[in-house]
Design a protein around this motif. Sequence first.
Motif, PDB file in Angstrom:
ATOM      1  N   HIS A  32       0.838  -1.196   0.000  1.00  0.00           N
ATOM      2  CA  HIS A  32       0.000   0.000   0.000  1.00  0.00           C
ATOM      3  C   HIS A  32       0.873   1.246   0.000  1.00  0.00           C
ATOM      4  O   HIS A  32       2.089   1.178   0.225  1.00  0.00           O
ATOM      5  N   PHE A  33       0.258   2.360  -0.265  1.00  0.00           N
ATOM      6  CA  PHE A  33       1.009   3.590  -0.506  1.00  0.00           C
ATOM      7  C   PHE A  33       1.883   3.988   0.676  1.00  0.00           C
ATOM      8  O   PHE A  33       2.992   4.495   0.483  1.00  0.00           O
ATOM      9  N   ASN A  34       1.404   3.786   1.903  1.00  0.00           N
ATOM     10  CA  ASN A  34       2.198   4.180   3.072  1.00  0.00           C
ATOM     11  C   ASN A  34       3.558   3.483   3.088  1.00  0.00           C
ATOM     12  O   ASN A  34       4.576   4.091   3.423  1.00  0.00           O
ATOM     13  N   ARG A  35       3.577   2.204   2.733  1.00  0.00           N
ATOM     14  CA  ARG A  35       4.850   1.468   2.710  1.00  0.00           C
ATOM     15  C   ARG A  35       5.731   1.968   1.568  1.00  0.00           C
ATOM     16  O   ARG A  35       6.954   2.096   1.717  1.00  0.00           O
ATOM     17  N   PHE A  36       5.143   2.262   0.429  1.00  0.00           N
ATOM     18  CA  PHE A  36       5.874   2.819  -0.705  1.00  0.00           C
ATOM     19  C   PHE A  36       6.460   4.178  -0.338  1.00  0.00           C
ATOM     20  O   PHE A  36       7.624   4.472  -0.627  1.00  0.00           O
ATOM     21  N   LEU A  37       5.649   5.008   0.315  1.00  0.00           N
ATOM     22  CA  LEU A  37       6.098   6.328   0.750  1.00  0.00           C
ATOM     23  C   LEU A  37       7.255   6.217   1.725  1.00  0.00           C
ATOM     24  O   LEU A  37       8.237   6.969   1.640  1.00  0.00           O
ATOM     25  N   GLU A  38       7.160   5.268   2.643  1.00  0.00           N
ATOM     26  CA  GLU A  38       8.238   5.052   3.609  1.00  0.00           C
ATOM     27  C   GLU A  38       9.537   4.679   2.906  1.00  0.00           C
ATOM     28  O   GLU A  38      10.617   5.175   3.253  1.00  0.00           O
ATOM     29  N   ALA A  39       9.435   3.803   1.903  1.00  0.00           N
ATOM     30  CA  ALA A  39      10.625   3.371   1.166  1.00  0.00           C
ATOM     31  C   ALA A  39      11.288   4.539   0.441  1.00  0.00           C
ATOM     32  O   ALA A  39      12.512   4.711   0.497  1.00  0.00           O
ATOM     33  N   LEU A  40      10.486   5.366  -0.235  1.00  0.00           N
ATOM     34  CA  LEU A  40      11.057   6.461  -1.014  1.00  0.00           C
ATOM     35  C   LEU A  40      11.557   7.604  -0.145  1.00  0.00           C
ATOM     36  O   LEU A  40      12.599   8.190  -0.437  1.00  0.00           O
ATOM     37  N   THR A  41      10.835   7.940   0.923  1.00  0.00           N
ATOM     38  CA  THR A  41      11.321   9.014   1.793  1.00  0.00           C
ATOM     39  C   THR A  41      12.582   8.577   2.531  1.00  0.00           C
ATOM     40  O   THR A  41      13.495   9.383   2.751  1.00  0.00           O
ATOM     41  N   GLY A  42      12.645   7.292   2.903  1.00  0.00           N
ATOM     42  CA  GLY A  42      13.863   6.781   3.522  1.00  0.00           C
ATOM     43  C   GLY A  42      15.037   6.842   2.563  1.00  0.00           C
ATOM     44  O   GLY A  42      16.148   7.215   2.934  1.00  0.00           O
ATOM     45  N   GLN A  94     -17.137   1.471   0.016  1.00  0.00           N
ATOM     46  CA  GLN A  94     -16.821   0.153  -0.532  1.00  0.00           C
ATOM     47  C   GLN A  94     -15.367  -0.173  -0.224  1.00  0.00           C
ATOM     48  O   GLN A  94     -14.496   0.696  -0.265  1.00  0.00           O
ATOM     49  N   VAL A  95     -15.113  -1.440   0.087  1.00  0.00           N
ATOM     50  CA  VAL A  95     -13.759  -1.883   0.419  1.00  0.00           C
ATOM     51  C   VAL A  95     -12.910  -1.931  -0.846  1.00  0.00           C
ATOM     52  O   VAL A  95     -13.333  -2.477  -1.869  1.00  0.00           O
ATOM     53  N   LEU A  96     -11.707  -1.374  -0.781  1.00  0.00           N
ATOM     54  CA  LEU A  96     -10.782  -1.363  -1.917  1.00  0.00           C
ATOM     55  C   LEU A  96      -9.941  -2.647  -1.938  1.00  0.00           C
ATOM     56  O   LEU A  96      -9.759  -3.294  -0.898  1.00  0.00           O
ATOM     57  N   PRO A  97      -9.416  -3.032  -3.098  1.00  0.00           N
ATOM     58  CA  PRO A  97      -8.674  -4.302  -3.218  1.00  0.00           C
ATOM     59  C   PRO A  97      -7.485  -4.420  -2.277  1.00  0.00           C
ATOM     60  O   PRO A  97      -7.164  -5.505  -1.802  1.00  0.00           O
ATOM     61  N   GLN A  98      -6.788  -3.313  -2.010  1.00  0.00           N
ATOM     62  CA  GLN A  98      -5.589  -3.354  -1.188  1.00  0.00           C
ATOM     63  C   GLN A  98      -5.873  -3.236   0.305  1.00  0.00           C
ATOM     64  O   GLN A  98      -4.953  -3.156   1.119  1.00  0.00           O
ATOM     65  N   ALA A  99      -7.163  -3.244   0.696  1.00  0.00           N
ATOM     66  CA  ALA A  99      -7.572  -2.916   2.063  1.00  0.00           C
ATOM     67  C   ALA A  99      -6.944  -3.816   3.121  1.00  0.00           C
ATOM     68  O   ALA A  99      -6.464  -3.331   4.154  1.00  0.00           O
ATOM     69  N   GLU A 100      -6.948  -5.118   2.882  1.00  0.00           N
ATOM     70  CA  GLU A 100      -6.477  -6.038   3.923  1.00  0.00           C
ATOM     71  C   GLU A 100      -5.018  -5.799   4.282  1.00  0.00           C
ATOM     72  O   GLU A 100      -4.650  -5.789   5.465  1.00  0.00           O
ATOM     73  N   GLY A 101      -4.178  -5.583   3.274  1.00  0.00           N
ATOM     74  CA  GLY A 101      -2.769  -5.330   3.547  1.00  0.00           C
ATOM     75  C   GLY A 101      -2.558  -4.062   4.353  1.00  0.00           C
ATOM     76  O   GLY A 101      -1.710  -4.008   5.248  1.00  0.00           O
ATOM     77  N   ILE A 102      -3.329  -3.019   4.041  1.00  0.00           N
ATOM     78  CA  ILE A 102      -3.208  -1.757   4.771  1.00  0.00           C
ATOM     79  C   ILE A 102      -3.656  -1.940   6.220  1.00  0.00           C
ATOM     80  O   ILE A 102      -2.984  -1.513   7.156  1.00  0.00           O
TER      81      ILE A 102
END
Length: 235
Positions: A107-117, A222-230
């Motif tokens: 999910h985006f938060n993990r992607f954001l963490e990777a790039l900001t790091g 509505q629940v989004l496809p990536q919801a469970e991982g987030i």
Amino acid sequence: MINVLIVEDDPMVAEFNRKYMEQVEGFQCGGWASSVEEAKKYIAEQAIDLILLDVYMQESNGLDLLSFIREAGVNVDVIVISAASDMSSIKKAMNFGAVDYLIKPFHFNRFLEALTGYREHISIVRERSLLSQEELDRLIYHKSITKDLTRLPKGITKSTLGMIWNCIQQHHKALFSTEDIAESAGISRVSMRKYLAFMTEIEVLSMETIYGTIGRPVYQYQVLPQAEGIMNSYI
């Protein structure tokens, strides 16, 4: 700007990664390669700082590119983004110097963490000739000074969030309103709106406003496809 090459054989996934990347300040897409051989040509012809690298591709294995980069002494960093979650692939990527490893779906938060790091990492490398122990530790252990991206905001508790999520999973697979979920969970509509707004913000839910002929508009979720991982990162 940090110039990024996306190495991914699925055009839709490559575009998805590009859109995510362009939401992070300081990064620009320098190109897209659908195979290891195509990526080698980009590296030879352009100044690439960072590669977002898939592992499983139809014509090649992304780890072969990582091996080539290290053996050739090419000055480029790599973040692996792949469905390959086996320890062998992960260990090989780390041994070849990947600066981070994201397992699909992410999910985006993990992607954001990777790039900001990584952005912090590269700023230290470019701007410092001498390092403090704290700066060195961040380089070695990839620690980021950015905020905890999975910290719950004030007024949102882990236990209540988890209970609401379980209720949504059990009873509300399709569209549902604030009133629907509040009744199922036994929580006031005022409190429920706060939690649903938070879940919409972190891209667990999508929201649609339905306007009737009379009365207030109804908000449908509505629940989004990536919801469970987030949600797994919050509860």
